[in-house]
Design a protein around this motif. Structure first.
Motif, PDB file in Angstrom:
ATOM      1  N   ALA A 115      -6.936   1.650  -1.337  1.00  0.00           N
ATOM      2  CA  ALA A 115      -7.728   0.669  -0.586  1.00  0.00           C
ATOM      3  C   ALA A 115      -8.798   0.049  -1.472  1.00  0.00           C
ATOM      4  O   ALA A 115      -9.051  -1.168  -1.412  1.00  0.00           O
ATOM      5  N   THR A 116      -9.426   0.868  -2.300  1.00  0.00           N
ATOM      6  CA  THR A 116     -10.458   0.356  -3.214  1.00  0.00           C
ATOM      7  C   THR A 116      -9.846  -0.629  -4.206  1.00  0.00           C
ATOM      8  O   THR A 116     -10.403  -1.713  -4.457  1.00  0.00           O
TER       9      THR A 116
ATOM     10  N   ALA B 217     -10.386  -2.513   3.644  1.00  0.00           N
ATOM     11  CA  ALA B 217     -11.065  -1.413   4.325  1.00  0.00           C
ATOM     12  C   ALA B 217     -10.148  -0.192   4.373  1.00  0.00           C
ATOM     13  O   ALA B 217      -8.996  -0.300   4.827  1.00  0.00           O
ATOM     14  N   PRO B 218     -10.629   0.978   3.945  1.00  0.00           N
ATOM     15  CA  PRO B 218      -9.789   2.175   3.949  1.00  0.00           C
ATOM     16  C   PRO B 218      -9.230   2.519   5.336  1.00  0.00           C
ATOM     17  O   PRO B 218      -8.065   2.882   5.462  1.00  0.00           O
TER      18      PRO B 218
ATOM     19  N   ALA C  30       0.822  -1.206   0.000  1.00  0.00           N
ATOM     20  CA  ALA C  30       0.000   0.000   0.000  1.00  0.00           C
ATOM     21  C   ALA C  30       0.858   1.258   0.000  1.00  0.00           C
ATOM     22  O   ALA C  30       0.592   2.207  -0.752  1.00  0.00           O
ATOM     23  N   VAL C  31       1.884   1.297   0.853  1.00  0.00           N
ATOM     24  CA  VAL C  31       2.748   2.488   0.886  1.00  0.00           C
ATOM     25  C   VAL C  31       3.522   2.618  -0.421  1.00  0.00           C
ATOM     26  O   VAL C  31       3.692   3.732  -0.940  1.00  0.00           O
TER      27      VAL C  31
ATOM     28  N   ILE D  71      -5.242   2.842   6.089  1.00  0.00           N
ATOM     29  CA  ILE D  71      -4.699   4.126   6.550  1.00  0.00           C
ATOM     30  C   ILE D  71      -3.992   3.963   7.883  1.00  0.00           C
ATOM     31  O   ILE D  71      -2.900   4.501   8.109  1.00  0.00           O
ATOM     32  N   ALA D  72      -4.569   3.215   8.801  1.00  0.00           N
ATOM     33  CA  ALA D  72      -3.949   3.007  10.117  1.00  0.00           C
ATOM     34  C   ALA D  72      -2.598   2.317   9.986  1.00  0.00           C
ATOM     35  O   ALA D  72      -1.647   2.639  10.720  1.00  0.00           O
TER      36      ALA D  72
END
Length: 504
Positions: free
Chosen positions: A475-476, A481-482, A453-454, A486-487
């Motif tokens: 995320a999509t 789950a967004p 993701a990063v 993000i967390a």
């Protein structure tokens, strides 16, 4: 052991330092002039206090710059005739009257180490006491050290913001104050050594500068005063309080263990203006089985100060003892060396010390009411030089992160810094990499392992989308789950912003 040649009294300020400065330039006694004369190998050796290669080169020429190098940088004798030709308007008689040389018949020797020093924009000359390489004897305890690795490291790491008042705590011969002159309106330089302050004052005059010189321990000479910038190369060497161990003024702060540095940090809040910065070098003791981050982190508890500490090196007690027992001209096999070595080992054993760290400490007093931040990291490899711009940018980035919080970071529009590259590692034939690393080319040359993701965010971080918008889109695409993505990403992104891999 007493010096065969006693240290010279500080040179008088009655002669014309500007004229001497002009004569040194005319004689080619500049950083470029010496480099051109010696070439790369002897120059590098001279920086390591090995003078033979430079000696061999300068034997072959009678040029003014060669004479001055032999006299002031190598500590070798020259003749009156040679020196009379080297500096226009400054013959041997005038140099002797100024206290810079000693004359014995036709033979002239230096009373001081005097050599050019500079940075990207400045050329200076720095006088200090003759080194043990020059005298062939151990140093006296009131020796005033010249330009060394510690002083150049501190100068490299200090941010060069324009400030009103700056403090050079433990100035020695004044190297840090020379650098401060370019960006501080007023400079206060302190030291416990009267001799150091006298030589620093002479160096200020030689370079056309004016500093307010005060004598005293730590912050005693500036009680009740505050500064926008404090720099300190304190006498941080951990020295046993034992008979037979010399307590050199330039390295020994008169405390047990690392107490000199801990005490300095404890007093910083009273002497920094809001938003003010302190830059210093330090050693710290780590108990057997302990963690240096716990030791150093505890120094800042309750101070209200931001702190960024980079550990650059570690040594075990024996390595540390060998280094500092051999400092000042003492050598293995010499009388008293083994006793000093044993005293260091016994001192560390009495406190159950497992290793000793060395590093650079950057401190900031917050300019607003907020919780301070603490960043402790170990970087032992090469870093950018000078480091000052990186420190300045890192302070601003960490302060911004502390002030805006996670929501402010998510709303920011960031881009990947120009010096960042990405590495992907995987098994042969695998569709996806098993490890993704982003690496910084400058600064601290940090490297971070990041997840999918990063890595995906970094591929689109061009300042157009906010962090939140980009992460939600990723995320999509990944069908996760967004909020969870993000967390997971936020701690890594904060590190990337703090160290300059992501910039606003």
């Amino acid at each position: 052991m007493p010096l065969t040649i006693p240290p010279a009294p500080p040179p008088p300020l009655t002669d014309d330092p500007a004229a001497l400065r002009r004569a040194l330039v005319a004689g080619g006694f500049t950083t470029d002039g010496i480099a051109d004369l010696l070439g790369p190998l002897p120059s590098a050796a001279l920086h390591r206090e090995q003078r033979l290669p430079a000696d061999l080169v300068t034997r072959e020429t009678d040029s003014p710059v060669a004479t001055l190098v032999r006299l002031f940088a190598l500590g070798l004798p020259v003749t009156v005739r040679q020196l009379d030709r080297a500096l226009a308007g400054w013959d041997t008689r005038r140099l002797a009257a100024a206290g810079l040389v000693r004359v014995d018949g036709s033979r002239v020797t230096a009373a001081y180490d005097l050599r050019p020093y500079g940075d990207e924009r400045h050329e200076w000359w720095v006088a200090s006491d003759l080194s043990e390489v020059m005298t062939g004897q151990p140093l006296p305890i009131d020796h005033v050290l010249g330009i060394g690795g510690a002083s150049t490291t501190l100068a490299s790491w200090t941010p060069r913001r324009q400030v009103g008042r700056a403090l050079d705590l433990g100035t020695g011969c004044g190297v840090q104050s020379l650098h401060l002159q370019s960006h501080a309106e007023q400079i206060v330089a302190t030291d416990t050594s009267r001799r150091a302050l006298e030589i620093a004052g002479w160096n200020a005059a030689l370079n056309g500068d004016t500093w307010e010189l005060r004598r005293g321990d730590l912050f005693a000479p500036v009680r009740g005063e505050r500064f926008e910038l404090i720099v300190s190369n304190p006498p941080f060497v951990i020295t046993p309080r034992a008979a037979g161990v010399p307590t050199y003024e330039y390295r020994d702060g008169g405390r047990v263990g690392h107490e000199i540095v801990r005490s300095l940090i404890e007093q910083l809040p009273d002497h920094l203006e809001p938003g003010g910065v302190a830059q210093l070098l330090a050693n710290w003791e780590v108990p057997t089985g302990g963690d240096w981050r716990q030791v150093v982190g505890d120094w800042f508890t309750g101070t209200g100060l931001d702190a960024w500490v980079v550990q650059r090196d570690t040594q075990d007690p024996a390595e540390y003892a060998e280094l500092w027992a051999g400092d000042g001209g003492h050598r293995t096999g010499a009388t008293g060396f083994e006793e000093m070595y044993a005293a260091w080992l016994a001192d560390f054993k009495s406190r159950d010390i497992g290793n000793i760290g060395f590093g650079v400490i950057t401190v900031q007093r917050p300019g607003t009411a907020r919780e301070p931040w603490l960043d402790l990291v170990e970087i032992t490899g090469p870093v950018q030089s000078p480091m000052g711009p990186t420190i300045d940018a890192g302070l601003r980035a960490r302060t911004w992160l502390a002030e805006v919080g996670d929501e402010g970071l998510l709303d920011a529009r960031l881009r990947v810094a120009d010096d960042v590259t990405e590495e992907r590692h995987g098994r042969p034939g695998a569709d996806d990499p098993s490890v993704i690393v982003v690496r910084q080319g400058g600064g601290l040359r940090r490297a971070f392992q990041v997840g999918t993701a990063v890595a995906a965010y970094l591929s689109v971080a061009d300042g157009e989308l906010s962090v939140r918008q980009a992460l939600e889109a990723i995320a999509t695409l990944l069908e996760v789950a967004p909020d969870a993505l993000i967390a997971d990403a936020l701690p890594v992104l904060r590190d990337l912003v703090a160290d300059g891999l992501l910039v606003r």
